[in-house]
Design a protein around this motif. Structure first.
Motif, mmCIF file in Angstrom:
data_model
loop_
_atom_site.group_PDB
_atom_site.id
_atom_site.type_symbol
_atom_site.label_atom_id
_atom_site.label_comp_id
_atom_site.label_asym_id
_atom_site.label_seq_id
_atom_site.Cartn_x
_atom_site.Cartn_y
_atom_site.Cartn_z
ATOM 1 N N PRO A 98 -19.284 -28.389 -23.568
ATOM 2 C CA PRO A 98 -18.666 -27.837 -24.777
ATOM 3 C C PRO A 98 -17.159 -27.636 -24.589
ATOM 4 N N GLU A 99 -16.463 -27.501 -25.695
ATOM 5 C CA GLU A 99 -15.007 -27.381 -25.664
ATOM 6 C C GLU A 99 -14.545 -26.208 -24.798
ATOM 7 N N TRP A 100 -15.237 -25.064 -24.910
ATOM 8 C CA TRP A 100 -14.818 -23.893 -24.125
ATOM 9 C C TRP A 100 -14.900 -24.177 -22.626
ATOM 10 N N LEU A 101 -15.925 -24.942 -22.207
ATOM 11 C CA LEU A 101 -16.100 -25.256 -20.784
ATOM 12 C C LEU A 101 -14.976 -26.173 -20.306
ATOM 13 N N GLN A 102 -14.630 -27.163 -21.094
ATOM 14 C CA GLN A 102 -13.538 -28.063 -20.743
ATOM 15 C C GLN A 102 -12.232 -27.281 -20.596
ATOM 16 N N LYS A 103 -12.002 -26.383 -21.562
ATOM 17 C CA LYS A 103 -10.773 -25.573 -21.553
ATOM 18 C C LYS A 103 -10.729 -24.661 -20.324
ATOM 19 N N GLU A 104 -11.841 -24.006 -20.033
ATOM 20 C CA GLU A 104 -11.895 -23.078 -18.898
ATOM 21 C C GLU A 104 -11.768 -23.819 -17.566
ATOM 22 N N ARG A 105 -12.342 -25.003 -17.479
ATOM 23 C CA ARG A 105 -12.202 -25.795 -16.251
ATOM 24 C C ARG A 105 -10.746 -26.200 -16.041
ATOM 25 N N ALA A 106 -10.073 -26.575 -17.139
ATOM 26 C CA ALA A 106 -8.656 -26.946 -17.042
ATOM 27 C C ALA A 106 -7.832 -25.737 -16.612
ATOM 28 N N THR A 107 -8.137 -24.574 -17.185
ATOM 29 C CA THR A 107 -7.438 -23.341 -16.825
ATOM 30 C C THR A 107 -7.645 -23.037 -15.348
ATOM 31 N N GLN A 108 -8.883 -23.157 -14.883
ATOM 32 C CA GLN A 108 -9.198 -22.871 -13.483
ATOM 33 C C GLN A 108 -8.477 -23.845 -12.557
ATOM 34 N N ALA A 109 -8.387 -25.106 -12.964
ATOM 35 C CA ALA A 109 -7.673 -26.100 -12.154
ATOM 36 C C ALA A 109 -6.197 -25.723 -12.046
ATOM 37 N N GLU A 110 -5.609 -25.251 -13.137
ATOM 38 C CA GLU A 110 -4.210 -24.811 -13.110
ATOM 39 C C GLU A 110 -4.030 -23.596 -12.206
ATOM 40 N N VAL A 111 -4.962 -22.673 -12.262
ATOM 41 C CA VAL A 111 -4.904 -21.474 -11.413
ATOM 42 C C VAL A 111 -4.946 -21.880 -9.941
ATOM 43 N N ARG A 112 -5.839 -22.804 -9.604
ATOM 44 C CA ARG A 112 -5.939 -23.269 -8.211
ATOM 45 C C ARG A 112 -4.648 -23.963 -7.773
ATOM 46 N N LYS A 113 -4.096 -24.801 -8.668
ATOM 47 C CA LYS A 113 -2.864 -25.524 -8.358
ATOM 48 C C LYS A 113 -1.720 -24.539 -8.105
ATOM 49 N N GLU A 114 -1.639 -23.505 -8.944
ATOM 50 C CA GLU A 114 -0.593 -22.489 -8.795
ATOM 51 C C GLU A 114 -0.781 -21.710 -7.493
ATOM 52 N N ALA A 115 -2.019 -21.403 -7.135
ATOM 53 C CA ALA A 115 -2.287 -20.680 -5.893
ATOM 54 C C ALA A 115 -1.830 -21.500 -4.691
ATOM 55 N N VAL A 116 -2.060 -22.807 -4.722
ATOM 56 C CA VAL A 116 -1.622 -23.686 -3.637
ATOM 57 C C VAL A 116 -0.091 -23.690 -3.574
ATOM 58 N N ARG A 117 0.553 -23.795 -4.729
ATOM 59 C CA ARG A 117 2.016 -23.802 -4.783
ATOM 60 C C ARG A 117 2.587 -22.516 -4.182
ATOM 61 N N ILE A 118 2.006 -21.382 -4.525
ATOM 62 C CA ILE A 118 2.478 -20.090 -4.018
ATOM 63 C C ILE A 118 2.274 -20.003 -2.507
ATOM 64 N N ARG A 119 1.102 -20.447 -2.021
ATOM 65 C CA ARG A 119 0.850 -20.424 -0.568
ATOM 66 C C ARG A 119 1.865 -21.289 0.171
ATOM 67 N N GLU A 120 2.160 -22.452 -0.367
ATOM 68 C CA GLU A 120 3.140 -23.348 0.256
ATOM 69 C C GLU A 120 4.526 -22.697 0.292
ATOM 70 N N LYS A 121 4.888 -22.083 -0.825
ATOM 71 C CA LYS A 121 6.200 -21.422 -0.907
ATOM 72 C C LYS A 121 6.281 -20.289 0.122
ATOM 73 N N GLN A 122 5.216 -19.485 0.219
ATOM 74 C CA GLN A 122 5.195 -18.386 1.185
ATOM 75 C C GLN A 122 5.255 -18.912 2.617
ATOM 76 N N LYS A 123 4.570 -20.004 2.876
ATOM 77 C CA LYS A 123 4.578 -20.615 4.205
ATOM 78 C C LYS A 123 5.993 -21.066 4.568
ATOM 79 N N GLN A 124 6.670 -21.715 3.627
ATOM 80 C CA GLN A 124 8.038 -22.172 3.867
ATOM 81 C C GLN A 124 8.972 -20.994 4.118
ATOM 82 N N GLU A 125 8.798 -19.909 3.348
ATOM 83 C CA GLU A 125 9.635 -18.721 3.533
ATOM 84 C C GLU A 125 9.403 -18.101 4.906
#
Length: 137
Positions: A98-125
């Motif tokens: 259903p549409e809500w599931l597609q939307k929530e999966r996309a949101t979750q994928a963005e959250v995971r991507k952002e978490a990886v970006r933040i971890r990388e930034k913290q590692k570099q710092e």
């Protein structure tokens, strides 16, 4: 002075959460008793048939349903899923997509991507800070 070790116990709800199963679907003797740390370890290492069956077919608690669908628990609620689901129901939802599931999966994928970006930034710092500290000697 003598020391005696108390057996650590937990409520059935806590044990069910640690086992990743829906408490109301467990046998009555599990729901009505207390679970020691040793009993929990035994259930995890050599699960009885009822536990294997619950893990395989459900009904599953919300955290497990969310993980199997690839969404957050909040995403489940936004999608109107408030009850435990069986593996069969989860698979049907995935197939229906259903549409809500597609939307929530996309949101979750963005959250995971952002978490990886933040971890990388913290590692570099951390690396820069360590470099400055050791380079200043």
């Amino acid at each position: 002075m003598t020391s005696h070790q108390n057996t650590q116990t937990m409520k059935p709800a806590t044990a069910a959460k640690k086992l990743g199963v829906y408490l109301e679907a467990t046998p009555a003797e599990f729901q009505e008793g207390v679970v020691s740390r040793a009993e929990l370890n035994a259930l995890q290492t050599d699960p009885p048939e009822w536990l294997r069956e619950l893990r395989r077919n459900g009904p599953h608690p919300r955290p497990v349903v969310a993980a199997k669908l690839g969404v957050s628990i909040s995403g489940l609620a936004r999608g109107g899923v408030t009850e435990p689901l069986t593996t069969e129901q989860i698979e049907a939802l995935k197939a229906e997509s259903p549409e809500w599931l597609q939307k929530e999966r996309a949101t979750q994928a963005e959250v995971r991507k952002e978490a990886v970006r933040i971890r990388e930034k913290q590692k570099q710092e951390r690396e820069k800070r360590a470099e400055r500290e050791t380079g200043g000697e």
